[in-house]
Design a protein around this motif. Structure first.
Motif, PDB file in Angstrom:
ATOM      1  N   GLU B 204       0.835  -1.193   0.000  1.00 31.06           N
ATOM      2  CA  GLU B 204       0.000   0.000   0.000  1.00 31.06           C
ATOM      3  C   GLU B 204       0.874   1.249   0.000  1.00 31.06           C
ATOM      4  O   GLU B 204       0.463   2.304  -0.456  1.00 31.06           O
ATOM      5  N   GLY B 205       2.064   1.134   0.515  1.00 22.90           N
ATOM      6  CA  GLY B 205       2.946   2.289   0.654  1.00 22.90           C
ATOM      7  C   GLY B 205       3.841   2.008   1.841  1.00 22.90           C
ATOM      8  O   GLY B 205       3.355   1.589   2.872  1.00 22.90           O
ATOM      9  N   MET B 206       5.153   2.257   1.718  1.00 25.01           N
ATOM     10  CA  MET B 206       6.062   1.891   2.794  1.00 25.01           C
ATOM     11  C   MET B 206       5.704   2.581   4.101  1.00 25.01           C
ATOM     12  O   MET B 206       5.988   2.073   5.181  1.00 25.01           O
ATOM     13  N   ILE B 207       5.039   3.733   3.990  1.00 26.86           N
ATOM     14  CA  ILE B 207       4.693   4.468   5.208  1.00 26.86           C
ATOM     15  C   ILE B 207       3.720   3.657   6.054  1.00 26.86           C
ATOM     16  O   ILE B 207       3.754   3.731   7.284  1.00 26.86           O
ATOM     17  N   TRP B 208       2.885   2.850   5.405  1.00 29.99           N
ATOM     18  CA  TRP B 208       1.921   2.033   6.148  1.00 29.99           C
ATOM     19  C   TRP B 208       2.600   0.849   6.820  1.00 29.99           C
ATOM     20  O   TRP B 208       2.007   0.159   7.629  1.00 29.99           O
ATOM     21  N   PHE B 209       3.827   0.611   6.444  1.00 27.56           N
ATOM     22  CA  PHE B 209       4.593  -0.462   7.068  1.00 27.56           C
ATOM     23  C   PHE B 209       5.461   0.108   8.177  1.00 27.56           C
ATOM     24  O   PHE B 209       5.537  -0.419   9.279  1.00 27.56           O
ATOM     25  N   TYR B 268       8.024  12.406   1.328  1.00 23.69           N
ATOM     26  CA  TYR B 268       8.833  11.670   0.357  1.00 23.69           C
ATOM     27  C   TYR B 268       8.005  10.665  -0.411  1.00 23.69           C
ATOM     28  O   TYR B 268       7.311   9.844   0.144  1.00 23.69           O
ATOM     29  N   ARG B 269       8.132  10.721  -1.721  1.00 21.31           N
ATOM     30  CA  ARG B 269       7.379   9.793  -2.547  1.00 21.31           C
ATOM     31  C   ARG B 269       7.717   8.347  -2.308  1.00 21.31           C
ATOM     32  O   ARG B 269       6.863   7.482  -2.423  1.00 21.31           O
ATOM     33  N   CYS B 270       8.980   8.099  -1.988  1.00 16.18           N
ATOM     34  CA  CYS B 270       9.341   6.678  -1.910  1.00 16.18           C
ATOM     35  C   CYS B 270       8.637   5.990  -0.754  1.00 16.18           C
ATOM     36  O   CYS B 270       8.559   4.773  -0.704  1.00 16.18           O
ATOM     37  N   PHE B 271       8.097   6.804   0.186  1.00 11.94           N
ATOM     38  CA  PHE B 271       7.376   6.178   1.281  1.00 11.94           C
ATOM     39  C   PHE B 271       5.875   6.167   1.068  1.00 11.94           C
ATOM     40  O   PHE B 271       5.189   5.275   1.546  1.00 11.94           O
ATOM     41  N   CYS B 288       4.735   7.949  -8.060  1.00 10.68           N
ATOM     42  CA  CYS B 288       3.341   8.213  -8.370  1.00 10.68           C
ATOM     43  C   CYS B 288       3.014   9.646  -8.021  1.00 10.68           C
ATOM     44  O   CYS B 288       3.835  10.378  -7.508  1.00 10.68           O
ATOM     45  N   GLU B 289       1.788  10.008  -8.279  1.00 11.20           N
ATOM     46  CA  GLU B 289       1.260  11.288  -7.855  1.00 11.20           C
ATOM     47  C   GLU B 289       0.725  11.058  -6.442  1.00 11.20           C
ATOM     48  O   GLU B 289      -0.176  10.235  -6.272  1.00 11.20           O
ATOM     49  N   PRO B 290       1.259  11.758  -5.465  1.00 13.20           N
ATOM     50  CA  PRO B 290       0.810  11.465  -4.093  1.00 13.20           C
ATOM     51  C   PRO B 290      -0.692  11.676  -3.952  1.00 13.20           C
ATOM     52  O   PRO B 290      -1.235  12.634  -4.482  1.00 13.20           O
TER      53      PRO B 290
END
Lengths: 422, 428
Positions: B204-209, B268-271, B288-290
């Protein structure tokens, strides 16, 4: 308290033969049967009781089928609850844990949570039109997973708070026992209901095949049985096993032929929101339309026909009957092993002559999962109403992009005529 | 041998003072000292209490550094690490089962446990791979067939294991074998399903991890510190070292920490971008487009706080509001996972799950609070953040029959026209 710990250690570490038997269940045969059969010897009396009860159960089964899908669902639910109750009671007896704080409430609470979760996931899809009309239900459906998870968590936290110093191990055992039982009984019963919604024939043919296999294997074993099959169940024999296999395949074949002709059995069950009832009316799918099959040359010589008219479903019934006869019995062996492990003769004494509900349904469990997996793999793809429901809760931009993709796909396949109006 | 182990069990008093055994007191199962020689020599001058504290501290820093490194290395490495952690946890719990029931010599059992682990992992990975690697799967012929009949194949594999179990039942050991069967299944339910939910969250996105896991770790550390300095009122009989002061202090620090961490990461996009598999480069991309969750917005501060903080509006990411939910769960409910594990250890009279990490015990000891968190984040995302995955829906649509497809298409069209999203005359 020391006694409890000691008893536990003994239960765990001693070999099976040292553990005392659980007291045998009381005889619950109704008085009327007893009087009618009082003249016969004990062996024949038992045979007659079993026979009469078998016929009674089969008649009850036909009656419920006649009463329709809703009654069937209720029946499946009651059987599930009773099976759960039987297995949990065995756990209580084995661990002498009647007086554990909270535990009975917690077990029933978890049963309620898991049922709530499953009914919300599956049944709600079928009642989509009913649900659309009521606001409160909409809320429950949209956040269903979250609500179910919150309910389960409450139970989990209550369990942790209920841990009592002297009874940790017992409580963990009962917790695990409850969860494994839920895994077995509740998930399978919901798979049975999903199969039912696919069409009553997907419910009737597998269950009948298992029952037929039980009965014919018993009869073949009774008359021809000599070579024991497996040490776990000494009454089973290879002759019974093989005889049962062939009879069940033939039975399934013929039974499917009869059922496939009636829309009542063949059509997916749908809920009609105007009449507030279940309807089974549809255009029978190709599975249930007669087709000509060429008989393979081998059989041509035997049967003398070159082609035969059959329903494609009958080919599938081969797979179902084969599974019922070859793998279904493993469910029975598992249950036999379980009974021996915990030194019980029957799961309960609900049905005179037969034991508990679990005793009758032990072979059905694997069958239910198999039929469900079979249907989703080979018969139909995903459930269209569920797909529609998910499409409708997407964001508008996502819906639009999905719409465009679908449209281009349908036009490409020629299913939708490209038109100026879109 | 049996009497020896029984004596061992007898010797451990069911006393509640975990604290005593922590400071080098006698433990039930003597754990071998895993601490590397280097550390031993460096700390040889300190008393044993501070030595233990230092070992724990150094290992904590080592684990956190390791965590950062693998985040840097990317999603693929993260997935591999999650898988390794899962296998190790499974191994630890199964080994405890063996020890409790002295069942090393049960026929087949170790093989069967690992086989079931393989089956369940195959099932879950197949479902994940089918969803996220859809185009790759469709390209390769063998993968396509495996994916189409995936459930059937998984079920067959599981059934084989089930039948092998039934055939392996031996007369004197029925009960033991059923216990181990039940133990294996409950362990699979806990360990394997949660690790796959973690991987779903990751996609879903590294931030959710990262945010949930960090919140749990932060809560652990902060609750310990607050308890160490201010702790007086015991929290729960199960874990006597936990105190109310630690619990509440940990709660507030974790919420604050989650807030700040989300602020930093949302930039940061990568997260924040979902992990996608790029077919051309055959690698994972996070570009992606945040989504609106990760775009700064102006919020009005409630009047109450205005006087305190002095600002009228504040710019923050909507995700930070969600982070409050995540941190709250991590601090209030997450510890119940820890209590559950403590109860489990007391029930089976073990000090730690294993001795993998010096000073900390086994992998399970570190991850016990994470399990509930992983499920919560997954349910939270599915309920509040995003709906179903559109590409997955399209895939499912493509497998329907033409008449079903047409019916769904028309219903969708009517719905869109109804909502005004699609003009009825539009040539889309």
């Amino acid at each position: 308290e020391v006694d409890l710990e000691e008893r536990l250690r003994e239960l765990d570490l001693r070999s099976d033969s040292d553990i005392p038997d659980v007291p045998p269940p009381t005889d619950s045969t109704p008085e009327i049967l007893k009087k009618a059969l009082s003249g016969l010897s004990a062996r024949w009396k038992n045979w007659w009781i079993r026979g009469i009860l078998t016929l009674a159960m089969i008649s009850g089964f036909f009656l419920i089928i006649y009463l329709g899908s809703f009654m069937l669902m209720l029946l499946v639910l009651s059987i599930q609850v009773k099976c759960y109750h039987e297995i949990i009671t065995i756990g209580y007896r084995v661990y002498h844990s009647y007086d554990l704080p909270w535990f009975r409430s917690l077990s029933w609470y978890f049963l309620l949570c898991v049922n709530y979760f499953f009914y919300g996931e599956t049944v709600a899809d079928y009642f989509a039109t009913f649900v659309q009309r009521r606001e409160q239900l909409q809320f429950l459906i949209r956040y269903h997973r979250f609500i179910s998870f919150a309910l389960y968590l409450t139970g989990f936290c209550m369990f942790v708070l209920s841990l009592v110093k002297k009874h940790y191990r017992l409580q963990f055992y009962m917790f695990a026992w409850t969860h494994v039982t839920l895994l077995i009984t509740v998930t399978q019963s919901h798979l049975v209901i999903q199969n039912l919604f696919e069409g009553m024939i997907w419910f009737l043919v597998p269950i009948s095949s298992v029952i037929c296999n039980d009965i014919t294997a018993y009869i073949f074993g009774f008359f021809f049985g000599r070579t024991p099959l497996i040490k776990l169940s000494p009454k089973k024999t290879w002759e019974g096993f093989i005889g049962g296999f062939f009879s069940t395949v033939v039975f399934g074949f013929i039974f499917s032929y009869f059922l496939a002709q009636h829309q009542y059995f063949v059509c997916p069950v749908e809920y009609n929101s105007e009449t507030n009832r279940f309807v089974t009316e549809c255009e029978p799918s190709e599975l249930f339309q007669m087709k000509k099959y060429s008989v393979p040359p081998l059989l041509q010589a035997v049967l003398g026909w070159e082609t035969v008219n059959m329903y494609p479903f009958q080919m599938h019934s081969f797979a179902l009957s084969t599974f019922a006869s070859l793998i279904g019995p493993f469910g029975g062996f598992f249950a036999s092993g379980f009974k021996r492990a915990f030194k019980i003769k029957d799961f309960a004494d609900t049905i005179p002559g037969h034991g508990g509900i679990m005793d009758r349904f032990d072979c059905q469990y694997l069958m239910a999962t198999f039929v469900h997996v079979y249907i989703t793999s080979f018969i139909r793809g995903p459930n269209p109403s569920k797909l529609l429901k998910q499409l409708l809760i997407l964001q508008p931009e996502q819906q639009l992009s999905v719409y465009k993709t679908l449209k281009s796909h349908l036009v490409e396949k020629g299913i939708l005529q490209p038109s100026l109006r879109g | 041998q049996e009497s020896e182990s029984e004596n061992r069990l007898d010797g451990e008093t069911a006393s509640d003072s975990e604290g005593r055994s922590d400071f080098g007191g006698s433990s039930a199962v003597p754990t071998s000292d895993d601490t590397p020689e280097v550390l031993n020599r460096a700390l040889s001058n300190l008393s044993s209490r501070w030595k233990n504290w230092w070992v724990r501290g150094i290992l904590t820093l080592a684990m956190i550094t390791f965590f950062f490194i693998i985040i840097y290395l990317g999603p693929m490495v993260l997935m591999t690490i999650v898988m390794c952690v899962q296998i190790k946890c499974f191994h630890e719990i199964i080994t405890i089962g063996y020890n409790v029931y002295h069942s090393y010599d049960l026929p087949w059992f170790r093989t069967l446990s690992w086989y079931f682990l393989l089956c369940v992992n195959y099932f879950f990975y197949g479902e994940t791979v089918t969803d996220y690697f859809f185009t790759l799967v469709q390209r390769e012929e063998p993968l396509r067939i495996l994916s189409k009949y995936h459930r059937f194949i998984s079920f067959t594999l599981y059934l084989t294991g089930f039948c092998m179990f039934v055939l392996s039942l031996v007369k004197k050991h029925y009960r033991l074998q059923f216990y181990m069967f039940g133990w294996t299944h409950v362990t699979l339910l806990i360990v394997v399903t949660q690790s796959h939910l973690i991987i779903h969250n990751l996609f879903e996105g590294m931030i959710w991890f990262i945010v949930p896991i960090s919140c749990v770790i932060c809560n652990d550390i902060m609750a310990y510190m607050f308890g160490f300095f201010f702790g007086r009122t015991p929290l729960i009989k199960l874990s006597p070292k936990k105190t109310w002061e630690g619990f509440i202090g940990g709660f507030f620090s974790t919420v604050l920490f989650g807030w700040l961490l989300s602020y930093v990461m949302s930039g940061y996009r990568c997260f924040t971008c979902p992990v996608e598999f790029n077919n051309d480069t055959n690698s994972f991309t996070v570009d992606c487009e945040p989504s609106e969750l990760f775009q700064l917005q102006e919020y009005n501060i409630p009047l109450v706080l205005q006087s305190v903080v002095g600002w009228k509006t504040v710019r923050m990411y909507p995700f930070q509001i969600h982070s409050i939910a995540l941190s709250t769960f991590a601090s209030l409910i997450g510890p119940f996972g820890g209590f559950f594990a403590s109860g489990f250890k007391r029930a089976f009279k073990i000090k730690d799950f294993a001795n993998t990490i010096p000073g900390h015990g086994g992998i399970m000891d570190r991850f016990d609070c994470q399990y509930l968190m992983a499920t919560f984040v997954n349910v939270y995302i599915a309920s509040f953040i995003r709906g179903p995955n559109p590409s997955k829906l399209i895939q499912q649509f493509l497998t329907l029959r033409p008449d079903q497809q047409l019916h769904i298409f028309n219903t969708l069209k009517a719905h869109l026209v109804d909502r005004g999203i699609l003009g009825s005359l539009e040539d889309a």
